[in-house]
Scaffold this active site. Sequence first.
Site, PDB file in Angstrom:
ATOM      1  CB  SER A 533      36.770  34.527  55.132  1.00 27.83           C
ATOM      2  OG  SER A 533      36.890  34.696  53.748  1.00 27.83           O
ATOM      3  CG  ASP A 619      41.835  40.136  52.696  1.00 28.84           C
ATOM      4  OD1 ASP A 619      41.976  39.381  51.713  1.00 28.84           O
ATOM      5  OD2 ASP A 619      41.152  39.847  53.687  1.00 28.84           O
ATOM      6  CG  HIS A 653      41.909  36.373  53.388  1.00 30.40           C
ATOM      7  ND1 HIS A 653      40.808  37.208  53.441  1.00 30.40           N
ATOM      8  CD2 HIS A 653      41.424  35.120  53.544  1.00 30.40           C
ATOM      9  CE1 HIS A 653      39.710  36.486  53.616  1.00 30.40           C
ATOM     10  NE2 HIS A 653      40.058  35.220  53.690  1.00 30.40           N
TER      11      HIS A 653
END
Length: 681
Positions: A533, A619, A653
């Site tokens: 991320s 995501d 995600h």
Amino acid sequence: MPPVAKKVSLERTHHGDTVIDEYAWLLKKDDPDTIAYLEAENAYTQEKTGHLQDLQEAIFKEIKGRTLETDLSVPTRKGAWWYYSRTQEGKQYGFQCRVAADGDSPPQLEPGTPLPGEQVILDANELAGDSPFFSMGTSAISPDGTRLAYSTDFSGDERFTLRFKDLTTGELLPDEIPGVFYGGAWSADGSTFFYTTVDEAWRPYRIHRHTLGSAEDVVVYQEDDERFWVGIALTRSQRYLVLTSGSKITSEVRILDADTPDGEFTVVRPRRTGVEYGLEHAADRFLILHNDGAVNFELAGAPLDDPGSWTPLIEHRDDTRLLDVDAFKDYVSVHFRRDGLTGIRILPGDGGEPYEISFPEPLYDVAPTGNAEFETGRLRLSYTSMVTPPSVYDYDLRSGELILLKQRAVLGGYDPADYEQFREWATAPDGTRIPLSIVVRKDTSRPAPTLLYGYGSYESSIDPYFSVARLSLLDRGFVFVIAHVRGGGEMGRRWYEDGKLTRKKNSFTDFVACARHLKAGGWSDQIIARGGSAGGLLVGAVANLAPEEFAGIVAEVPFVDALNTILDPSLPLTVTEWDEWGDPLHDPEVYAYMKTYSPYENVDGRTYPAILATTSLNDTRVLYHEPAKWIARLRATAQGGPFLLKTEMGAGHGGRSGRYDAWREEAFALSWILDRVGVTE
């Protein structure tokens, strides 16, 4: 041969500068060309890693073999029940259960042996069915223990469907609400549930009131400032509903008597830019944790009839960041951070002297957890270190004793004495000392191949933690290191502020300094960088900054197209992110600064290490197109590699949802890491 992404030049001008984005077409998720390209990339990655299948399978079996597959959590007391979760061998997901409570000490549970009177509240395996993805967003028991609110997601896009279950009869209620966000809160009598929904930019912006049995829900609050998120919770005392609206740097709290769910929320203190605060109810007063004139936060008390009037209880300290406060009938627990480690401070309710709980290891992480009951003489704590598996303690306020309730079992003969952990400090180019947490087997010859992990954003701290999967690296002669770079919160609020906005590059130069320190200190020879991320932005940026320092890079759901994303307010979360990264759309200085570090913008013809980027099609936080574009540009422009992209076509995600699937994904990443340094046995 690797896939070759077509180039379709898209030119945009910002602040007099022209941006050419030849892979912008990959944003079109429903375009057959996009799907075909991602599938071709998956096939190529499979081809390039096919020789690792035996190693992947060996690592998967190691993770599985060290895990007690049929296990359960330590029960948590709430009202008349002890609540716990358990897993079962062969099942992807867990079970939520409860048994009737009797006394303060949790019942002794044996894995695989249900307690007499056990009630299974939810079987996530039954809910998931045959779906390849399944996730829960909310699981909230009503104060009287008779109802459950829970929400489910079957695609990974984090839009959940909310349902309600009568725990007395086991029947589902007819109420069903699609499109909700995480979290929620019950009224005191369990007749009403408050939940959150998101806008088109995936920003939680509305709080709704749902009365069970009613077809008409009421919006009780809408946040129109696009920088702010909203959430709602019930205090531990079950006396107040707390509605919080907050940006990255500012917050505003509203409260409502939980006995009157149809009443009006009242503001505690109006928002003021740069001031963050939170509220907790402690019997005869409110507790306010805030940073008004206190960069590392201070704790204040406030009367119930005047919650905006704050009197200091724990004043600000430059060396101590106050993280959270938990209020109970007879005492208060304060969670804090000092010298890169977390800690617990107790404030006795009888006016006794405050004190801190001590722990023996040089590196560890401790936090209050599972403290649902307001009237209790015990504090539940979670504890772990780089060598100590996650452990659950009760701290007895009367005796001062730490009572170990459970330590996660690590099968296969794991002995913490075979490993050692260290804290070292690297020196950044500006002279700042950067902490590193290191773990290694005692019999490992150095220098050794090293996995260097980092994050460095949002004041999120990557504290020393234990990992079963990591043992597969350590036992093959790896050193594992966490680089606690600026932008995280490890050293307090100023540590965070020195790694955000127009000081963001400190995160990247800190990470490179950590890599060079490990080599100079004799710890490491070949270093693999890993981050996910915003940590994917970190490793993507250092790939441009110092590619020669790394033998490979693993970038998971990486935020590598930062400039283009933050320039586009129509994308999910962009406007809320301006307080973290700056606003390049309206500020030319921020634009120029971000353009100098955004990984996608700065790929050039140099020789890069091998890179593995992973992402998920659904995501909603870091969109799949960011790593897809990045890998395409690397392959077209850079030397070195290979550059691989792996896309989960049905996940979000967090990647694949089932635990066995997640173990296989980790085994894939670890096998690639080992292969990069020539360890294939």
